[in-house]
Design a protein around this motif. Sequence first.
Motif, short mmCIF file in Angstrom:
data_model
loop_
_atom_site.label_atom_id
_atom_site.label_comp_id
_atom_site.label_asym_id
_atom_site.label_seq_id
_atom_site.Cartn_x
_atom_site.Cartn_y
_atom_site.Cartn_z
N GLU A 117 2.09 1.73 -3.47
CA GLU A 117 0.98 2.11 -4.34
C GLU A 117 0.61 3.58 -4.18
OE1 GLU A 117 -3.11 -0.17 -5.56
OE2 GLU A 117 -2.74 0.10 -3.42
N ARG A 118 0.68 4.06 -2.95
CA ARG A 118 0.30 5.45 -2.67
C ARG A 118 1.45 6.43 -2.87
NH1 ARG A 118 -3.15 4.44 2.95
NH2 ARG A 118 -4.95 3.39 1.97
N ALA A 174 3.98 6.67 -0.91
CA ALA A 174 4.49 7.09 0.39
C ALA A 174 5.96 6.72 0.56
CB ALA A 174 3.68 6.47 1.52
N GLN A 218 4.48 -3.23 -7.91
CA GLN A 218 4.76 -1.82 -7.62
C GLN A 218 6.26 -1.51 -7.68
OE1 GLN A 218 2.27 0.29 -7.22
NE2 GLN A 218 0.70 -1.31 -7.23
N THR A 254 0.82 -1.21 0.00
CA THR A 254 0.00 0.00 0.00
C THR A 254 0.86 1.26 0.00
OG1 THR A 254 -1.77 -1.16 1.17
CG2 THR A 254 -1.81 1.25 1.23
#
Length: 317
Positions: free
Chosen positions: A189-190, A192, A211, A186
């Motif tokens: 994906e974001r 960050a 990713q 995640t």
Amino acid sequence: MKTFAATALALGLAAMPATAEEVLRGVTAFAQGTTFSRPFEAFVERVNETGKGVVQINFVGGPEAVPPFELGNAVSTGVVDIANVTSAFYPNLLPTGDALHLATNTVQDQRENGCFDKIDALHQEQMNVKYLARTGDHIQFHLYTTKPVEGLDLSGFTIRTTPVYRALLEELGATPVRTAPGEVYTALERGAIDGYGWPVQGVLDLGWDEQTKYRIDPGFYQVDVNFLVNLDVWNNLPDEAKTVLQEAALWTEARNADNVAVNEEEAAKQVEAGIEVITFDEETAKTYLETAQNAGWAFVESVDAQIAADLKSCLVD
């Protein structure tokens, strides 16, 4: 401690008196069926097969049972009896544990030269656990990124880390961020994080290849994933049960040799999945590896110079 109490209740352990002489409650820090959980799962099967009537392991589960960074404390305090966990997940309990991934020899070498006993003694004294086995030999770590890297300057990169890579990342100018493995996808994906440190094995197991754009070669350090037994539980086991566990531990460690071939297979699969390999020239690669080792040992020395020197003498060829 509230967290551990909640975990114990969730596992149904609070109301279950331990029968450690017969059945050990086991937890892995990694998702079941993935690369760094499989050796422990095979170990559990081996014990349950060879230890019938003597000792058995009730495999409770993985991170859904105890969060990875809490598992060291869980086995230390007896919430679970035996754990499969890397030293990178319990640095608060064994600060010099970072030395383990700096090893350039095998666990068999460490057993022969007395290093294994030294590491066991540190675990017993500082964590109240028996250091039973080490898996991960021959598996190196790599840095993986979502954008290209030029040279050894990682300024501007935010990289997911554990204590394994922190000293190296800081030396290279990156901003390290600690997250549990289950949060990495995640975060990538974001946007960050711009990358992560991880061994050559396991990236595809976790789906991170979706990713990930680049892997940096060469690899550095060596994986340590350890089997730890609560020391009170261990001391109360009959000798016959200890023998079953120790023989299964040696059987598991012998399988570390298979990692050489598996590494090659995993690297090829990463390329097939679209991960491009960034390879440094010979001089840069040498500097990179020296930086990794020097930064790693400098950190251990800053924690305890005497222990660092003692372990370096038997972990490094």
